[in-house]
Design a protein around this motif. Structure first.
Motif, PDB file in Angstrom:
ATOM      1  N   SER A  43     -62.775  17.970   8.805  1.00  0.00           N
ATOM      2  CA  SER A  43     -62.061  16.852   8.711  1.00  0.00           C
ATOM      3  C   SER A  43     -60.867  17.015   8.749  1.00  0.00           C
ATOM      4  N   ASP A  44     -60.060  16.012   8.428  1.00  0.00           N
ATOM      5  CA  ASP A  44     -58.471  16.264   8.492  1.00  0.00           C
ATOM      6  C   ASP A  44     -58.125  16.874   7.176  1.00  0.00           C
ATOM      7  N   ALA A  45     -58.642  16.647   6.027  1.00  0.00           N
ATOM      8  CA  ALA A  45     -58.185  17.332   4.794  1.00  0.00           C
ATOM      9  C   ALA A  45     -58.928  18.773   4.771  1.00  0.00           C
ATOM     10  N   LEU A  46     -58.304  19.819   5.312  1.00  0.00           N
ATOM     11  CA  LEU A  46     -59.129  21.141   5.271  1.00  0.00           C
ATOM     12  C   LEU A  46     -59.247  21.551   3.692  1.00  0.00           C
ATOM     13  N   PRO A  47     -60.222  22.474   3.493  1.00  0.00           N
ATOM     14  CA  PRO A  47     -60.346  22.875   2.189  1.00  0.00           C
ATOM     15  C   PRO A  47     -59.584  23.868   1.807  1.00  0.00           C
ATOM     16  N   VAL A  48     -58.598  24.419   2.578  1.00  0.00           N
ATOM     17  CA  VAL A  48     -57.650  25.497   2.313  1.00  0.00           C
ATOM     18  C   VAL A  48     -56.173  25.008   2.408  1.00  0.00           C
ATOM     19  N   TYR A  49     -55.519  24.893   1.657  1.00  0.00           N
ATOM     20  CA  TYR A  49     -53.915  24.753   1.849  1.00  0.00           C
ATOM     21  C   TYR A  49     -53.165  25.910   2.527  1.00  0.00           C
ATOM     22  N   GLU A  50     -52.819  25.867   3.786  1.00  0.00           N
ATOM     23  CA  GLU A  50     -51.764  26.844   4.258  1.00  0.00           C
ATOM     24  C   GLU A  50     -50.921  26.250   5.258  1.00  0.00           C
ATOM     25  N   ALA A 159     -51.709  37.403   3.404  1.00  0.00           N
ATOM     26  CA  ALA A 159     -51.709  36.824   1.912  1.00  0.00           C
ATOM     27  C   ALA A 159     -51.799  35.240   1.989  1.00  0.00           C
ATOM     28  N   GLU A 160     -52.056  34.654   0.780  1.00  0.00           N
ATOM     29  CA  GLU A 160     -51.955  33.258   1.003  1.00  0.00           C
ATOM     30  C   GLU A 160     -50.744  32.487   0.879  1.00  0.00           C
ATOM     31  N   GLY A 161     -50.613  31.503   1.564  1.00  0.00           N
ATOM     32  CA  GLY A 161     -49.502  30.822   1.870  1.00  0.00           C
ATOM     33  C   GLY A 161     -48.528  31.095   2.920  1.00  0.00           C
ATOM     34  N   THR A 162     -48.871  32.364   3.499  1.00  0.00           N
ATOM     35  CA  THR A 162     -48.311  32.799   4.783  1.00  0.00           C
ATOM     36  C   THR A 162     -49.395  33.265   5.695  1.00  0.00           C
ATOM     37  N   ALA A 163     -50.437  32.874   5.593  1.00  0.00           N
ATOM     38  CA  ALA A 163     -51.758  33.340   6.030  1.00  0.00           C
ATOM     39  C   ALA A 163     -51.627  33.098   7.593  1.00  0.00           C
ATOM     40  N   VAL A 164     -50.999  31.920   7.966  1.00  0.00           N
ATOM     41  CA  VAL A 164     -50.966  31.898   9.574  1.00  0.00           C
ATOM     42  C   VAL A 164     -50.176  32.889  10.147  1.00  0.00           C
ATOM     43  N   ASP A 165     -48.874  33.060   9.493  1.00  0.00           N
ATOM     44  CA  ASP A 165     -47.912  33.869  10.019  1.00  0.00           C
ATOM     45  C   ASP A 165     -48.411  35.394   9.852  1.00  0.00           C
ATOM     46  N   PHE A 329     -51.392  30.229  -8.259  1.00  0.00           N
ATOM     47  CA  PHE A 329     -51.073  31.611  -8.330  1.00  0.00           C
ATOM     48  C   PHE A 329     -49.741  32.070  -7.674  1.00  0.00           C
ATOM     49  N   LYS A 330     -49.339  31.154  -6.593  1.00  0.00           N
ATOM     50  CA  LYS A 330     -47.853  31.432  -5.821  1.00  0.00           C
ATOM     51  C   LYS A 330     -47.644  30.066  -5.205  1.00  0.00           C
ATOM     52  N   LYS A 331     -46.550  29.984  -4.529  1.00  0.00           N
ATOM     53  CA  LYS A 331     -46.292  28.798  -3.866  1.00  0.00           C
ATOM     54  C   LYS A 331     -47.240  28.670  -2.498  1.00  0.00           C
ATOM     55  N   ASP A 332     -47.240  27.524  -2.088  1.00  0.00           N
ATOM     56  CA  ASP A 332     -47.638  27.255  -0.837  1.00  0.00           C
ATOM     57  C   ASP A 332     -49.337  27.630  -0.674  1.00  0.00           C
ATOM     58  N   THR A 333     -49.900  27.450  -1.780  1.00  0.00           N
ATOM     59  CA  THR A 333     -51.535  27.478  -1.731  1.00  0.00           C
ATOM     60  C   THR A 333     -52.028  26.628  -2.800  1.00  0.00           C
ATOM     61  N   ASN A 334     -53.238  26.154  -2.307  1.00  0.00           N
ATOM     62  CA  ASN A 334     -53.917  25.407  -3.655  1.00  0.00           C
ATOM     63  C   ASN A 334     -54.699  26.290  -4.340  1.00  0.00           C
ATOM     64  N   ILE A 357     -49.242  18.792 -17.080  1.00  0.00           N
ATOM     65  CA  ILE A 357     -49.188  19.946 -15.829  1.00  0.00           C
ATOM     66  C   ILE A 357     -49.074  19.068 -14.694  1.00  0.00           C
ATOM     67  N   TYR A 358     -48.003  19.777 -13.842  1.00  0.00           N
ATOM     68  CA  TYR A 358     -47.800  19.181 -12.184  1.00  0.00           C
ATOM     69  C   TYR A 358     -48.108  20.326 -11.591  1.00  0.00           C
ATOM     70  N   ASP A 359     -48.699  20.110 -10.530  1.00  0.00           N
ATOM     71  CA  ASP A 359     -48.642  21.154  -9.195  1.00  0.00           C
ATOM     72  C   ASP A 359     -49.050  20.398  -8.075  1.00  0.00           C
ATOM     73  N   PRO A 360     -47.975  20.613  -7.197  1.00  0.00           N
ATOM     74  CA  PRO A 360     -48.180  19.610  -5.915  1.00  0.00           C
ATOM     75  C   PRO A 360     -49.673  19.890  -5.278  1.00  0.00           C
ATOM     76  N   ARG A 361     -50.265  20.902  -5.066  1.00  0.00           N
ATOM     77  CA  ARG A 361     -51.490  20.992  -4.641  1.00  0.00           C
ATOM     78  C   ARG A 361     -52.773  21.098  -5.113  1.00  0.00           C
ATOM     79  N   VAL A 362     -52.535  21.386  -6.613  1.00  0.00           N
ATOM     80  CA  VAL A 362     -53.909  21.615  -7.423  1.00  0.00           C
ATOM     81  C   VAL A 362     -54.319  20.537  -8.028  1.00  0.00           C
ATOM     82  N   SER A 363     -55.689  20.244  -7.897  1.00  0.00           N
ATOM     83  CA  SER A 363     -56.300  18.903  -8.552  1.00  0.00           C
ATOM     84  C   SER A 363     -56.653  19.091  -9.933  1.00  0.00           C
TER      85      SER A 363
END
Ligand code: UDX
Ligand code: ADP
Length: 463
Positions: A43-50, A159-165, A329-334, A357-363
């Motif tokens: 889908s367009d909403a991938l299960p992993v945020y990177e 490392a998560e958050g920078t996986a693509v790079d 657990f760190k920025k740029d990951t869910n 609690i507020y986190d931009p990516r965690v449900s």
């Protein structure tokens, strides 16, 4: 060439998407038992945020990248099968709390053995205890249907958050194995975009052990600087200044010296415990104790942070609202696995604080599930009191301002960039006095915060 990857998680998904993007001639089929996860990859909403992952997946999906639950078929068709399933710490039986649970790896190996009709190269991508390849080899040959296998170890260092790079420009790719031809086949895949001199080859056991050792060294650096942060708070030294001063020594280097509320993530703790178990297994008690201390220091750091909050707030947070900024657990990951936030929030809840609690990516579901897990006893039971606290004393809100509204304190637990852009004067107006901020990531500027009127408590800095 056809590749199959069993396990569409944080490692398997991004790694295979990158291989498919870089090697348009290779058909890459990623399979998982979890239908919902596969649906999300399609889908367009991938299960992993990177960051950047959407583009990579969009380019290859439907061309030479497929996600499905057809595990047997994918194995049968592939020349190379990656095992990228989870290897959590065992929670039961021998080695509970330390050893890796290899149930999922073994099931994969059996499934490969059953479905293979021609020679396959089997690649261990999951982080595994040393000599797992031996067990995998034995299981693969146990079907006795004449099919041959080569087993390679190819641990992932992203490392998560920078996986693509990290996947695009890795420091190195590590391939361990016995068969020169099998190693060369896998080298050719990576050489499509990675310079050959960055592809290291070793024997199987060195490769398996290198992955555990790399994570143990990285975690050790964080625990080392966190240990010094406690001393800084006691003496008036500033841990960020100490880190800068020692990091300019080229033998030490500046990276991974950021003091924090404690390391998290799916790898560090699990891999060190695994290493400890392995050392004990070989009778190396001193070596085991040495590495175990890295995890103990991390537990101390998390506990110390929540205790500091309680102590500073006049020894009680009961019925006080604490705004929690960040849960990943760190920025740029869910991802929240082993996040320090889980343990800090649990401790504060048990002190009867009310958490927003507020986190931009965690449900919200993830946050509640993590807290239930952290409160559970050895049998997985959550006692009535903890359950009530999780039900009644937690709200998950949509932004930093809602978390801070009428709060007695803010705890910054993840270093999300957006937390630096907040209108702090507005936050201060909405809070009770004194307006405490406990910065578990040393993200905020002391002078600016104090000039607004906050009482800022950072890691490794005395006030
Ligand atoms: C780690 C390894 O870096 C990676 O090579 C391996 O493949 C998997 O494990 P990851 O867990 O995704 O990657 O993230 P990492 O950036 O290593 O951070 C781990 C934890 O340490 C995070 O909670 C992070 O906030 C913390 N950390 C990291 C610090 O507290 N201080 C630092 O200086 C660095
Ligand atoms: P990692 O962070 O190592 O990628 P994850 O837990 O994110 O770990 O992903 C591992 C994936 O492997 C999960 O989606 C899980 O459903 C999948 N998995 C585990 N065992 C099997 C199996 N036998 N066949 C297919 N998929 C599996």
């Amino acid at each position: 060439m056809k590749i199959c990857c069993i396990g569409a998680g944080y490692v398997g998904g991004p790694t295979m998407a990158m291989i498919a993007k870089q090697c348009p001639d290779i058909a890459v089929h990623v399979v998982d038992l979890n239908q919902a996860r596969i649906d999300a990859w399609n889908s367009d909403a991938l299960p992993v945020y990177e960051p950047g992952l959407d583009e990579v997946v969009r380019e290859a999906r439907g061309r030479n990248l497929t996600f499905s639950t057809r595990v047997d078929q994918a194995i049968d068709e592939a020349d190379m099968v990656f095992i990228s399933v989870n290897t959590p710490t065992k929670t039961f039986g021998i080695g509970a709390g330390r050893a890796a649970n290899l149930e999922f790896v073994e099931k994969c190996a059996r499934q490969i053995a059953r479905n293979a009709k021609s020679h396959k190269i089997v690649v261990e991508k999951s982080t595994l205890p040393v000599r797992t390849a031996e067990a995998v080899k034995r299981i693969l040959s146990s079907e006795g249907n004449g099919v041959t296998f080569d087993v390679l170890s190819n641990p992932e260092f992203l490392a998560e958050g920078t996986a693509v790079d990290d996947l695009l420009h890795p420091d190195r790719v590590l391939i361990g194995g016995e068969s020169k031809e099998a190693i060369e086949s896998l080298c050719r895949v990576y050489a499509s975009w990675i310079p050959r001199e960055k592809i290291l080859t070793t024997n199987l056991w060195s490769s398996e052990l290198s992955k555990l050792t790399a994570n143990a060294f990285l975690a050790q650096r964080v625990s080392s600087i966190n240990a010094i942060s406690a001393l800084c708070e006691a003496t008036g030294a500033d841990v960020d200044e100490v880190a800068r001063a020692i990091g300019t020594d080229s033998r030490i280097g500046p990276k991974f010296l950021k003091a924090s509320v404690g390391f998290g993530g799916s790898c560090f703790q699990k891999d060190i415990l695994n290493l400890v178990y392995l050392c004990e297994h070989f009778g190396l008690r001193e070596v085991a104790a040495y590495w175990e201390q890295v995890v103990m220091m991390n537990d101390y750091q998390k506990r110390r942070f929540s205790e500091r909050i309680v102590k500073t707030m006049f020894n009680t947070v009961s019925d006080k609202k604490i705004g929690v900024w960040g849960f990943a657990f760190k920025k740029d990951t869910n991802d929240t696995r082993e996040s320090a936030a889980i343990y800090v929030c649990r401790d504060l809840l048990r002190e009867r604080a009310r958490l927003a609690i507020y986190d931009p990516r965690v449900s919200v579901e993830q946050i509640r599930a993590d807290l239930c897990y952290a409160c559970a006893d050895r049998n997985g039971q959550v006692c009535g009191t903890d359950r009530d606290l999780i039900e009644n004393n937690i709200t998950v809100v949509d932004d930093c301002y809602a978390a801070a509204d009428q709060a007695h304190a803010i705890a910054v637990l993840t270093e999300w960039d957006e937390f630096k852009q907040v209108d702090f004067a507005k936050v201060h107006d909405a809070m009770h006095r004194p307006a405490f901020v406990f910065d578990g990531r040393n993200l905020l500027d002391r002078e600016a915060m104090e000039s607004i009127g906050f009482e800022l408590h950072s890691i490794g800095k005395s006030r």
